[in-house]
Write an enzyme that holds these catalytic residues in place. Structure first.
Site, mmCIF file in Angstrom:
data_model
loop_
_atom_site.group_PDB
_atom_site.id
_atom_site.type_symbol
_atom_site.label_atom_id
_atom_site.label_comp_id
_atom_site.label_asym_id
_atom_site.label_seq_id
_atom_site.Cartn_x
_atom_site.Cartn_y
_atom_site.Cartn_z
ATOM 1 N N ARG A 54 11.229 1.134 33.172
ATOM 2 C CA ARG A 54 11.463 -0.271 32.835
ATOM 3 C C ARG A 54 11.438 -0.549 31.340
ATOM 4 O O ARG A 54 12.350 -1.182 30.790
ATOM 5 C CB ARG A 54 10.387 -1.166 33.502
ATOM 6 C CG ARG A 54 10.604 -1.446 34.953
ATOM 7 C CD ARG A 54 9.262 -1.575 35.656
ATOM 8 N NE ARG A 54 8.734 -0.244 35.804
ATOM 9 C CZ ARG A 54 9.007 0.527 36.868
ATOM 10 N NH1 ARG A 54 9.651 0.032 37.876
ATOM 11 N NH2 ARG A 54 8.577 1.767 36.931
ATOM 12 N N THR A 55 10.380 -0.096 30.665
ATOM 13 C CA THR A 55 10.191 -0.506 29.270
ATOM 14 C C THR A 55 11.286 0.083 28.385
ATOM 15 O O THR A 55 11.924 -0.625 27.601
ATOM 16 C CB THR A 55 8.795 -0.071 28.789
ATOM 17 O OG1 THR A 55 7.832 -0.524 29.743
ATOM 18 C CG2 THR A 55 8.467 -0.644 27.430
ATOM 19 N N LYS A 82 8.537 22.137 18.751
ATOM 20 C CA LYS A 82 8.306 23.192 17.749
ATOM 21 C C LYS A 82 7.088 22.875 16.899
ATOM 22 O O LYS A 82 6.844 23.551 15.898
ATOM 23 C CB LYS A 82 9.531 23.324 16.838
ATOM 24 C CG LYS A 82 10.832 23.609 17.571
ATOM 25 C CD LYS A 82 11.998 23.574 16.571
ATOM 26 C CE LYS A 82 13.313 23.295 17.259
ATOM 27 N NZ LYS A 82 14.356 22.908 16.293
ATOM 28 N N ARG A 104 5.910 4.287 22.521
ATOM 29 C CA ARG A 104 4.975 4.470 23.649
ATOM 30 C C ARG A 104 4.299 5.822 23.466
ATOM 31 O O ARG A 104 4.954 6.838 23.214
ATOM 32 C CB ARG A 104 5.681 4.417 25.000
ATOM 33 C CG ARG A 104 4.740 4.814 26.136
ATOM 34 C CD ARG A 104 5.309 4.578 27.497
ATOM 35 N NE ARG A 104 5.313 3.159 27.824
ATOM 36 C CZ ARG A 104 5.549 2.679 29.047
ATOM 37 N NH1 ARG A 104 5.805 3.515 30.045
ATOM 38 N NH2 ARG A 104 5.532 1.384 29.274
ATOM 39 N N HIS A 132 -0.092 -3.329 26.032
ATOM 40 C CA HIS A 132 1.334 -3.282 26.402
ATOM 41 C C HIS A 132 1.839 -4.719 26.234
ATOM 42 O O HIS A 132 2.105 -5.421 27.213
ATOM 43 C CB HIS A 132 1.460 -2.799 27.847
ATOM 44 C CG HIS A 132 2.847 -2.423 28.269
ATOM 45 N ND1 HIS A 132 3.976 -2.628 27.499
ATOM 46 C CD2 HIS A 132 3.294 -1.856 29.436
ATOM 47 C CE1 HIS A 132 5.044 -2.196 28.153
ATOM 48 N NE2 HIS A 132 4.652 -1.721 29.332
HETATM 49 N N1 CP Z 1 5.754 -1.591 33.553
HETATM 50 C C1 CP Z 1 6.083 -0.491 32.828
HETATM 51 O O1 CP Z 1 5.643 -0.308 31.680
HETATM 52 O O2 CP Z 1 6.936 0.350 33.473
HETATM 53 P P1 CP Z 1 7.492 1.721 32.867
HETATM 54 O O3 CP Z 1 6.315 2.677 32.748
HETATM 55 O O4 CP Z 1 8.524 2.189 33.871
HETATM 56 O O5 CP Z 1 8.071 1.436 31.524
#
Ligand code: CP
Length: 302
Positions: A54-55, A82, A104, A132
């Site tokens: 999603r993100t 590497k 992330r 988040h």
């Molecule tokens: N909700 C969320 O962060 O989903 P993903 O891990 O798929 O990005």
């Protein structure tokens, strides 16, 4: 706002500004040509050291809807294999033309570290169990669409609070917008110290359901060590999973949310996930316009 690393970077007025802008971008996404030329010539780098559907995809869709270009970095096929460091990786992406970074990473504070190294803005797409922030914003937008406002809403956040960056971001965003948050979990899945959280706590989902407007279910994060501290996932689902019978214990206009990915049959049964009272796909859809708003506020003025 130079970066978006945490909901604590935002006050109520700034959150409401982003939600209002996101609602405007939602109508752009409904046009025949769902695109605006605002960020033509700018480049967004998505730098994901942890898995995401999603993100990552909604940030990339958001960037393209603003007419920006996208550089999509995946560590497994990069020179990280590497031994290249995070710092050298993001400096390389910046030298290649990235104007904004979505990061992330499994380590708390990774996005903040990147913000100290690069010149462009950084958006935290999830750092360990810390934050988040765009998830919290898209969830707040989803609730504002459904209820008009969050003031006075009673939101129960259920499950693996201890390991959840979503819980930390959402508690901050929802309470800043006037909601009351109750954490509902077995004690091993609660943080040891709750004194910093403006919440109430319950150990019984069934006791809480009749007074909630929103049940927000969290995924049990096996990858962060939650599995072994529970008797079993089946036992967890029996006590804290949302099922048809528990759905009927909610007030008539209450809704069910989940950030995804869902463990169907653990924290939510398949029929509840697909029920009209589940906002799961509305949350996903709002991820695009919310991320357009955040990217626009960070890059649009420059
Ligand atoms: N909700 C969320 O962060 O989903 P993903 O891990 O798929 O990005």
């Amino acid at each position: 706002m130079k970066h978006l690393l945490s909901i604590s970077d935002l006050d109520r007025a700034e959150i409401e500004d982003l939600l209002t802008l996101a609602a405007e971008f939602s109508s752009v996404l409904e046009r025949d040509i769902p695109k605006v030329p605002t960020l033509r010539g700018r480049t967004i780098a998505t730098v994901f050291f942890e898995a995401s559907t999603r993100t990552r995809l909604s940030f990339e869709r958001a960037a393209k809807a603003l007419s920006a270009d996208v550089m999509s970095f995946a560590p497994g096929t990069s020179s990280v294999t590497k031994g290249e460091s995070l710092k050298d990786t993001v400096l390389t992406l910046e030298a290649t033309g990235a104007d904004l970074f979505v990061v992330r990473h499994g380590s708390v504070g990774a996005a903040a570290r990147v913000a100290g190294w690069v010149n462009g803005p950084v958006i935290n797409g999830g750092d360990g169990a810390h934050q988040h922030p765009t998830q919290a914003l898209l969830d707040a937008l989803t609730l504002r669409q459904r209820f008009g406002k969050l003031d006075g809403l009673k939101v129960g956040i259920v499950g693996d609070i201890a390991n959840s960056r979503v819980a930390r971001s959402n508690i901050d965003a929802f309470t800043k917008l006037g909601a009351q948050v109750e954490l509902i979990a077995p004690s091993p899945l609660l943080p040891v110290d709750l004194s910093a959280f403006p919440v109430t706590v319950s150990g019984s989902l069934e006791d809480s359901l009749p007074h909630l407007d929103v049940v927000y279910l969290l995924r049990v994060q096996i990858e962060r060590g939650s599995g072994p501290i529970l008797p079993s996932l089946a036992e967890y689902g029996l006590r804290f999973g949302m099922n048809r019978q528990r759905l009927q214990m909610l007030p008539a206009d209450a809704v069910v949310m989940h950030p995804g990915p869902i463990n169907r049959g653990v924290e939510i049964t398949a029929d509840v996930a697909d029920d009209p009272r589940s906002l799961v796909l509305d949350q996903v859809q709002n991820g695009v316009s919310t991320r357009m708003a955040v990217i626009f506020r960070l890059l649009g003025a420059s």
